[in-house]
Design a protein around this motif. Structure first.
Motif, PDB file in Angstrom:
ATOM      1  N   ALA A  70     -18.738 -45.451  -5.168  1.00 18.41           N
ATOM      2  CA  ALA A  70     -17.352 -45.077  -5.433  1.00 18.41           C
ATOM      3  C   ALA A  70     -17.118 -43.619  -5.050  1.00 18.41           C
ATOM      4  O   ALA A  70     -17.994 -42.766  -5.223  1.00 18.41           O
ATOM      5  CB  ALA A  70     -17.031 -45.280  -6.912  1.00 18.41           C
ATOM      6  N   ILE A  71     -15.929 -43.337  -4.538  1.00 16.67           N
ATOM      7  CA  ILE A  71     -15.593 -41.966  -4.135  1.00 16.67           C
ATOM      8  C   ILE A  71     -15.717 -41.003  -5.311  1.00 16.67           C
ATOM      9  O   ILE A  71     -16.118 -39.844  -5.139  1.00 16.67           O
ATOM     10  CB  ILE A  71     -14.189 -41.902  -3.472  1.00 16.67           C
ATOM     11  N   GLU A  72     -15.404 -41.484  -6.509  1.00 14.98           N
ATOM     12  CA  GLU A  72     -15.525 -40.621  -7.690  1.00 14.98           C
ATOM     13  C   GLU A  72     -16.973 -40.180  -7.882  1.00 14.98           C
ATOM     14  O   GLU A  72     -17.241 -39.006  -8.184  1.00 14.98           O
ATOM     15  CB  GLU A  72     -15.023 -41.354  -8.944  1.00 14.98           C
ATOM     16  N   GLN A  78     -11.504 -47.317 -11.595  1.00 18.60           N
ATOM     17  CA  GLN A  78     -11.257 -46.549 -10.387  1.00 18.60           C
ATOM     18  C   GLN A  78     -10.000 -47.073  -9.703  1.00 18.60           C
ATOM     19  O   GLN A  78      -9.809 -48.274  -9.601  1.00 18.60           O
ATOM     20  CB  GLN A  78     -12.421 -46.651  -9.391  1.00 18.60           C
ATOM     21  N   ASP A  79      -9.179 -46.163  -9.266  1.00 20.06           N
ATOM     22  CA  ASP A  79      -7.996 -46.516  -8.494  1.00 20.06           C
ATOM     23  C   ASP A  79      -7.670 -45.336  -7.579  1.00 20.06           C
ATOM     24  O   ASP A  79      -8.431 -44.372  -7.516  1.00 20.06           O
ATOM     25  CB  ASP A  79      -6.810 -46.887  -9.406  1.00 20.06           C
ATOM     26  N   ALA A  80      -6.564 -45.415  -6.891  1.00 19.27           N
ATOM     27  CA  ALA A  80      -6.186 -44.339  -5.968  1.00 19.27           C
ATOM     28  C   ALA A  80      -6.009 -43.013  -6.702  1.00 19.27           C
ATOM     29  O   ALA A  80      -6.362 -41.950  -6.180  1.00 19.27           O
ATOM     30  CB  ALA A  80      -4.904 -44.712  -5.228  1.00 19.27           C
ATOM     31  N   SER A 125      -7.575 -42.008  -9.539  1.00 19.77           N
ATOM     32  CA  SER A 125      -8.870 -41.434  -9.938  1.00 19.77           C
ATOM     33  C   SER A 125      -9.618 -40.903  -8.719  1.00 19.77           C
ATOM     34  O   SER A 125     -10.289 -39.865  -8.783  1.00 19.77           O
ATOM     35  CB  SER A 125      -9.720 -42.452 -10.697  1.00 19.77           C
ATOM     36  N   ALA A 126      -9.490 -41.591  -7.585  1.00 22.23           N
ATOM     37  CA  ALA A 126     -10.112 -41.112  -6.344  1.00 22.23           C
ATOM     38  C   ALA A 126      -9.498 -39.785  -5.930  1.00 22.23           C
ATOM     39  O   ALA A 126     -10.210 -38.841  -5.562  1.00 22.23           O
ATOM     40  CB  ALA A 126      -9.946 -42.148  -5.239  1.00 22.23           C
ATOM     41  N   GLN A 166     -11.384 -36.068  -5.794  1.00 20.41           N
ATOM     42  CA  GLN A 166     -11.359 -35.277  -4.563  1.00 20.41           C
ATOM     43  C   GLN A 166     -10.652 -33.941  -4.767  1.00 20.41           C
ATOM     44  O   GLN A 166     -11.105 -32.906  -4.250  1.00 20.41           O
ATOM     45  CB  GLN A 166     -10.698 -36.075  -3.446  1.00 20.41           C
TER      46      GLN A 166
END
Length: 129
Positions: free
Chosen positions: A2-4, A80-82, A84-85, A89
């Motif tokens: 995950a990006i997070e 996770q969703d847009a 939280s990503a 970031q």
């Protein structure tokens, strides 16, 4: 991954780099002997870039625990969703920019960059709730 979680790993790396550059800068002012000592005596106050790098390191450590806890919570809960990503970031990139901006002594920009990192934390908090 995950990006997070990627941003969490990169933030750990950033934190380690900040510790390293702050330590190197402090040795330049306080001496290697002081750094290697038991530090029973308080060191001379850090000034200039060394002082700013040390304060930036401290500021990172103040916010990192909140960021890390929220990333882990969001991922553990599967939230996770847009948003939280984006939050993860924003936190990482703002913290990355914060170091040279603070080292250069740019006051209002430093505060703005710090605020962006806090917005990232708030977005993660929103996803966790």
């Amino acid at each position: 991954m995950a990006i997070e979680l990627k941003m969490l790993v990169w933030s750990v790396i950033l934190g380690l780099v900040q510790i390293g550059i702050a330590a190197i800068a402090s040795v330049g002012q306080r001496s290697l002997g002081w750094a290697a000592s038991a530090r029973d005596q308080e060191g001379a106050p850090l000034t200039g870039v060394a002082g700013r790098l040390d304060r930036a390191r401290g500021n990172f450590l103040e916010t990192f625990a909140f960021f890390a806890a929220l990333v882990l919570a969001v991922v553990a809960m599967g939230r996770q969703d847009a948003s939280s990503a984006l939050g993860a970031q924003l936190y990482f990139w703002a913290r990355l920019v914060y170091v040279p901006v603070y080292a250069a002594g740019i006051p209002y920009l430093r505060t703005l960059v710090w605020a962006v990192s806090i917005v990232g934390i708030v977005l993660l908090l929103k996803a966790a709730l």
